[in-house]
Write a protein that holds these residues in place. Sequence first.
Motif, PDB file in Angstrom:
ATOM      1  N   CYS A 133       0.843  -1.195   0.000  1.00 47.09           N
ATOM      2  CA  CYS A 133       0.000   0.000   0.000  1.00 47.09           C
ATOM      3  C   CYS A 133       0.874   1.240   0.000  1.00 47.09           C
ATOM      4  CB  CYS A 133      -0.939   0.009   1.210  1.00 47.09           C
ATOM      5  SG  CYS A 133      -0.095   0.143   2.805  1.00 47.09           S
ATOM      6  N   ARG A 134       0.297   2.341  -0.444  1.00 42.81           N
ATOM      7  CA  ARG A 134       0.977   3.631  -0.425  1.00 42.81           C
ATOM      8  C   ARG A 134       0.502   4.399   0.800  1.00 42.81           C
ATOM      9  NH1 ARG A 134       2.974   6.342  -4.819  1.00 42.81           N
ATOM     10  NH2 ARG A 134       1.676   5.004  -6.152  1.00 42.81           N
ATOM     11  N   LEU A 135       1.441   4.909   1.598  1.00 44.40           N
ATOM     12  CA  LEU A 135       1.113   5.634   2.821  1.00 44.40           C
ATOM     13  C   LEU A 135       1.644   7.057   2.734  1.00 44.40           C
ATOM     14  CD1 LEU A 135       0.154   5.848   5.808  1.00 44.40           C
ATOM     15  CD2 LEU A 135       2.410   4.967   6.466  1.00 44.40           C
ATOM     16  N   THR A 136       0.759   8.026   2.889  1.00 43.38           N
ATOM     17  CA  THR A 136       1.135   9.440   2.977  1.00 43.38           C
ATOM     18  C   THR A 136       0.854   9.895   4.399  1.00 43.38           C
ATOM     19  OG1 THR A 136       0.544   9.785   0.665  1.00 43.38           O
ATOM     20  CG2 THR A 136       0.813  11.743   2.026  1.00 43.38           C
ATOM     21  N   LEU A 137       1.895  10.362   5.075  1.00 49.09           N
ATOM     22  CA  LEU A 137       1.792  10.639   6.504  1.00 49.09           C
ATOM     23  C   LEU A 137       2.521  11.934   6.831  1.00 49.09           C
ATOM     24  CD1 LEU A 137       0.610   9.137   9.005  1.00 49.09           C
ATOM     25  CD2 LEU A 137       2.885   8.182   9.384  1.00 49.09           C
ATOM     26  N   GLY A 138       2.111  12.588   7.906  1.00 53.17           N
ATOM     27  CA  GLY A 138       2.744  13.840   8.320  1.00 53.17           C
ATOM     28  C   GLY A 138       3.212  13.790   9.759  1.00 53.17           C
ATOM     29  N   SER A 139       4.162  14.678  10.093  1.00 48.76           N
ATOM     30  CA  SER A 139       4.654  14.804  11.456  1.00 48.76           C
ATOM     31  C   SER A 139       5.286  16.176  11.614  1.00 48.76           C
ATOM     32  CB  SER A 139       5.664  13.697  11.783  1.00 48.76           C
ATOM     33  OG  SER A 139       6.021  13.743  13.155  1.00 48.76           O
ATOM     34  N   TRP A 140       5.768  16.464  12.833  1.00 45.49           N
ATOM     35  CA  TRP A 140       6.317  17.795  13.097  1.00 45.49           C
ATOM     36  C   TRP A 140       7.797  17.910  12.759  1.00 45.49           C
ATOM     37  CZ3 TRP A 140      10.150  18.534  16.848  1.00 45.49           C
ATOM     38  CH2 TRP A 140      10.371  17.460  17.704  1.00 45.49           C
ATOM     39  N   SER A 141       8.489  16.798  12.459  1.00 46.45           N
ATOM     40  CA  SER A 141       9.877  16.845  12.000  1.00 46.45           C
ATOM     41  C   SER A 141      10.122  15.636  11.109  1.00 46.45           C
ATOM     42  CB  SER A 141      10.858  16.855  13.181  1.00 46.45           C
ATOM     43  OG  SER A 141      10.940  15.572  13.770  1.00 46.45           O
ATOM     44  N   TRP A 142      11.156  15.708  10.268  1.00 44.27           N
ATOM     45  CA  TRP A 142      11.459  14.596   9.369  1.00 44.27           C
ATOM     46  C   TRP A 142      11.920  13.343  10.127  1.00 44.27           C
ATOM     47  CZ3 TRP A 142       9.211  14.962   5.011  1.00 44.27           C
ATOM     48  CH2 TRP A 142       9.048  16.207   4.390  1.00 44.27           C
ATOM     49  N   PRO A 143      12.805  13.453  11.116  1.00 42.58           N
ATOM     50  CA  PRO A 143      13.143  12.245  11.881  1.00 42.58           C
ATOM     51  C   PRO A 143      11.939  11.632  12.580  1.00 42.58           C
ATOM     52  CG  PRO A 143      14.802  13.932  12.240  1.00 42.58           C
ATOM     53  CD  PRO A 143      13.673  14.587  11.515  1.00 42.58           C
TER      54      PRO A 143
END
Length: 354
Positions: free
Chosen positions: A284-294
């Motif tokens: 599956c393809r997952l597009t996800l976000g967070s507050w920093s790249w690490p």
Amino acid sequence: MRKTSARLLALLSLLQARREWPGALLAERLDVSPRTVRRDVDRLRELGYPVAAVKGPDGGYRLGAGTELPPLLFDDDQAVALAVALQTAAMTGAGIEEAAARALTTVRQVLPARLRHRIDALRITAVDRPGNGLAPQADTEVLLALSTAVRARETLRFDYRAPDHAPASRPGTPPPPRRAEPHHLVTWGGRWYLVAWDLDREDWRTFRVDRLTPRIPTGPRFTPRELPGGDVTAYVATRFRGAHHPDSAPDWPCRGEVVLHRPAPEVAGFAHDGVVEELAPDRCRLTLGSWSWPSLAALIGRFDADFEIVGPPELSAAFARLGRRYAQAAARSTPGTPGPPHRPGTSDAHADTP
């Protein structure tokens, strides 16, 4: 004709249903004379209900607010909603848990059996993040003081305690009181926050209520400023997702895309606000976000699956940094195992950390 007690309950229910009632219409609905309506209104007043007479050609009645809390009348849906709200009060962090529990006991005692069974079947437990304990509670009196200032549009002066790990600006010298124009009182993640315009820093700020002690009296009244974006929910979400500019879009500042070697249904249940697209039965393809790249790289790693990085390059770099960091940590924990070779001129000392 109904008995007096039943008629009083019916009259009270009608008065709660709309703001004003003409006396003749009440008499018609209750199938009694206007004189009987007047007598029943007097009985309600004796029980503590503030029923006011409304002047006009037909005359009428209105149920107002009083100085004491008289007996209340709820329909079935209202009673269930009240009980559910009292059970969830422990999650608000407002310091009203004991009072809510006593109120729930009082409500439950007077519920009919059919409703009591529905309430008893519902059990709600307040749980915070593992290892973090329940969020600090805000003082009820502080919440009331802040809410009053927000409603009255009065400038606040308050002492604000810094986090325990933050260094003091001047050891031994208490910081001066903060000054702010309070706009909204909100909850986020089990904590209470005050959204306000900081007069000294000339910028919008969110203050944790459990660290805030209001000073008395409050300051002068103010004309409310327009909150960036005009929506407090979007503004708070933006700030807590790490976007520091008040005009930033209410989205994660770092967003990446990978192809996970796991079925989409297994990933979707743990993707939170991410987007999962099925590519094959096992991918599956997952597009996800967070507050920093690490932090985003670590979130993707928790799925414990092979994957390919689609982008952007910042996400690839974050995985490389974390890979070196994990390899070094593993080497240090195994005696006699040399760590990975260190290339001159490279360092992770200034890499972003979650």
